[in-house]
Design a protein around this motif. Structure first.
Motif, mmCIF file in Angstrom:
data_model
loop_
_atom_site.group_PDB
_atom_site.id
_atom_site.type_symbol
_atom_site.label_atom_id
_atom_site.label_comp_id
_atom_site.label_asym_id
_atom_site.label_seq_id
_atom_site.Cartn_x
_atom_site.Cartn_y
_atom_site.Cartn_z
ATOM 1 N N ALA A 107 27.204 53.581 23.575
ATOM 2 C CA ALA A 107 28.529 53.427 23.891
ATOM 3 C C ALA A 107 29.370 52.729 22.847
ATOM 4 C CB ALA A 107 28.496 52.518 25.033
ATOM 5 N N LYS A 108 28.629 51.764 22.031
ATOM 6 C CA LYS A 108 29.085 51.131 20.863
ATOM 7 C C LYS A 108 29.383 51.817 19.784
ATOM 8 C CE LYS A 108 28.280 47.163 17.639
ATOM 9 N NZ LYS A 108 27.349 46.160 17.289
ATOM 10 N N VAL A 109 28.157 52.820 19.443
ATOM 11 C CA VAL A 109 28.812 53.941 18.407
ATOM 12 C C VAL A 109 29.756 54.597 18.801
ATOM 13 C CG1 VAL A 109 27.523 55.579 17.078
ATOM 14 C CG2 VAL A 109 26.353 53.630 17.591
ATOM 15 N N GLN A 110 29.605 55.219 19.964
ATOM 16 C CA GLN A 110 30.797 56.145 20.475
ATOM 17 C C GLN A 110 32.385 55.685 20.430
ATOM 18 O OE1 GLN A 110 29.630 57.886 24.207
ATOM 19 N NE2 GLN A 110 28.282 59.334 23.274
ATOM 20 N N GLY A 111 32.241 54.349 20.968
ATOM 21 C CA GLY A 111 33.506 53.093 21.007
ATOM 22 C C GLY A 111 33.935 53.527 19.437
ATOM 23 N N GLU A 112 33.250 53.045 18.686
ATOM 24 C CA GLU A 112 33.551 52.713 16.963
ATOM 25 C C GLU A 112 33.975 54.348 16.462
ATOM 26 O OE1 GLU A 112 30.031 51.212 15.099
ATOM 27 O OE2 GLU A 112 30.473 49.062 15.995
ATOM 28 N N LYS A 113 33.454 55.310 16.965
ATOM 29 C CA LYS A 113 33.885 56.497 16.473
ATOM 30 C C LYS A 113 35.137 56.852 17.022
ATOM 31 C CE LYS A 113 32.325 61.427 16.295
ATOM 32 N NZ LYS A 113 31.470 62.510 17.111
ATOM 33 N N ILE A 114 35.416 56.800 18.438
ATOM 34 C CA ILE A 114 36.439 56.974 18.941
ATOM 35 C C ILE A 114 37.592 56.138 18.160
ATOM 36 C CG2 ILE A 114 37.703 56.573 20.981
ATOM 37 C CD1 ILE A 114 35.190 57.485 22.719
ATOM 38 N N ILE A 115 37.222 54.903 18.096
ATOM 39 C CA ILE A 115 38.382 53.950 17.344
ATOM 40 C C ILE A 115 38.707 54.479 16.112
ATOM 41 C CG2 ILE A 115 38.875 51.635 16.376
ATOM 42 C CD1 ILE A 115 37.433 50.428 18.850
ATOM 43 N N ALA A 116 37.740 54.893 15.183
ATOM 44 C CA ALA A 116 37.702 55.409 13.924
ATOM 45 C C ALA A 116 38.809 56.671 13.823
ATOM 46 C CB ALA A 116 36.484 55.678 13.118
ATOM 47 N N ASP A 117 38.284 57.559 14.723
ATOM 48 C CA ASP A 117 38.956 58.810 15.020
ATOM 49 C C ASP A 117 40.487 58.670 15.092
ATOM 50 O OD1 ASP A 117 37.003 60.450 14.362
ATOM 51 O OD2 ASP A 117 36.442 60.936 16.235
ATOM 52 N N ALA A 118 40.609 57.664 16.137
ATOM 53 C CA ALA A 118 42.151 57.291 16.554
ATOM 54 C C ALA A 118 42.986 56.778 15.427
ATOM 55 C CB ALA A 118 42.159 56.080 17.631
ATOM 56 N N ARG A 119 42.260 55.837 14.785
ATOM 57 C CA ARG A 119 42.750 55.193 13.688
ATOM 58 C C ARG A 119 43.278 56.474 12.496
ATOM 59 N NH1 ARG A 119 39.131 49.930 12.784
ATOM 60 N NH2 ARG A 119 40.529 48.720 14.112
ATOM 61 N N LEU A 120 42.367 57.399 12.156
ATOM 62 C CA LEU A 120 42.649 58.418 11.174
ATOM 63 C C LEU A 120 43.578 59.173 11.968
ATOM 64 C CD1 LEU A 120 41.629 59.908 8.911
ATOM 65 C CD2 LEU A 120 40.071 61.393 10.335
ATOM 66 N N GLN A 121 43.732 59.695 13.395
ATOM 67 C CA GLN A 121 44.859 60.362 13.903
ATOM 68 C C GLN A 121 46.213 59.682 13.645
ATOM 69 O OE1 GLN A 121 44.018 61.530 17.768
ATOM 70 N NE2 GLN A 121 45.657 62.898 17.974
ATOM 71 N N ILE A 122 46.120 58.454 13.805
ATOM 72 C CA ILE A 122 47.441 57.595 13.879
ATOM 73 C C ILE A 122 47.590 57.579 12.540
ATOM 74 C CG2 ILE A 122 48.128 55.101 13.827
ATOM 75 C CD1 ILE A 122 46.493 54.709 16.275
ATOM 76 N N GLU A 123 46.967 57.359 11.459
ATOM 77 C CA GLU A 123 47.092 57.542 9.948
ATOM 78 C C GLU A 123 47.810 58.807 9.573
ATOM 79 O OE1 GLU A 123 48.038 55.743 6.341
ATOM 80 O OE2 GLU A 123 47.055 54.779 8.156
ATOM 81 N N ASN A 124 47.144 59.926 10.108
ATOM 82 C CA ASN A 124 47.513 61.433 9.862
ATOM 83 C C ASN A 124 49.024 61.529 10.609
ATOM 84 O OD1 ASN A 124 45.516 62.010 8.487
ATOM 85 N ND2 ASN A 124 44.218 62.882 10.219
ATOM 86 N N GLU A 125 49.103 60.971 11.626
ATOM 87 C CA GLU A 125 50.391 61.333 12.398
ATOM 88 C C GLU A 125 51.599 60.381 11.504
ATOM 89 O OE1 GLU A 125 50.238 60.668 16.540
ATOM 90 O OE2 GLU A 125 48.830 62.144 16.740
ATOM 91 N N LYS A 126 50.976 59.327 11.123
ATOM 92 C CA LYS A 126 51.831 58.472 10.459
ATOM 93 C C LYS A 126 52.405 59.079 8.992
ATOM 94 C CE LYS A 126 52.117 53.883 8.114
ATOM 95 N NZ LYS A 126 51.274 52.774 7.810
ATOM 96 N N MET A 127 51.615 59.505 8.427
ATOM 97 C CA MET A 127 51.695 60.311 7.318
ATOM 98 C C MET A 127 52.685 61.464 7.411
ATOM 99 S SD MET A 127 50.538 58.476 4.760
ATOM 100 C CE MET A 127 50.566 59.627 3.373
ATOM 101 N N ALA A 128 52.394 62.299 8.522
ATOM 102 C CA ALA A 128 53.362 63.272 8.744
ATOM 103 C C ALA A 128 54.602 62.985 9.069
ATOM 104 C CB ALA A 128 52.479 64.181 9.975
ATOM 105 N N ALA A 129 54.678 61.767 9.939
ATOM 106 C CA ALA A 129 56.136 61.526 10.135
ATOM 107 C C ALA A 129 56.635 60.970 9.073
ATOM 108 C CB ALA A 129 55.819 60.169 11.282
ATOM 109 N N LEU A 130 56.121 60.066 7.995
ATOM 110 C CA LEU A 130 56.853 59.598 6.911
ATOM 111 C C LEU A 130 57.088 61.208 5.823
ATOM 112 C CD1 LEU A 130 54.731 56.931 5.351
ATOM 113 C CD2 LEU A 130 56.857 56.817 6.613
#
Length: 173
Positions: A107-130
């Protein structure tokens, strides 16, 4: 009459020789008949009964001994069963802890992966928005510049001068 009464009572109380003889003969005959036909079967059945009672007592003693052995065997089996139960419970607890630990780690590994994926997605969306914002700003800037230039360059002489300046700047870069 009293005399007769006393005499008759005397006869009953003191037996005569004939009565004694016949009573003795009857008694001996009865003893012989009983001895021949009744006492042997009675004595045999008494002996057989004694034998059965003795065998029953021996069987009861054997059963008591077997019960004692069975009781000790049952206690041994119960001890073994308790020990086996305790071992199984211990193994089950260890397995439960192992499974819980693995589940927590997973669960910890999956949680960290989900958080990393979410951060990456947020970063990608942020870059796309910029990028979208930059494109819109550039597009608006071009439109504004175009309108301003159209207004200023309505005169062809100004238009030629401006074109020469832009070419110069582009050549310098």
């Amino acid at each position: 009459m009293i005399l007769i009464y006393k005499f008759k009572h005397m006869e009953l109380v003191t037996p005569g020789l004939g009565l004694f003889f016949w009573t003795l003969i009857t008694f001996l005959l009865l003893v012989y008949i009983l001895g021949k036909f009744a006492w042997k079967p009675i004595l045999n059945s008494v002996k057989e009964r004694e034998k059965n009672i003795e065998e029953s007592l021996k069987a009861a003693e054997r059963a008591k001994e077997e019960l004692k052995n069975l009781t000790s065997e049952n206690e041994r089996i119960l001890k073994e069963a308790r020990a086996e139960r305790d071992a199984i419970l211990k193994e089950a607890r260890e397995l439960k802890e192992k499974i819980l630990s693995e589940a927590r780690e997973s669960a910890k590994v999956q949680g960290e992966k989900i958080i990393a994926d979410a951060r990456l997605q947020i970063e990608n969306e942020k870059m796309a928005a910029l990028n979208e914002l930059k494109n819109q700003v550039a597009s608006l800037s071009i439109e504004i510049a175009e309108k301003i230039l159209q207004k200023e360059l309505e005169d062809s002489k100004k238009h030629e001068e401006y074109a020469a300046r832009v070419i110069e700047k582009v050549m310098l870069n």
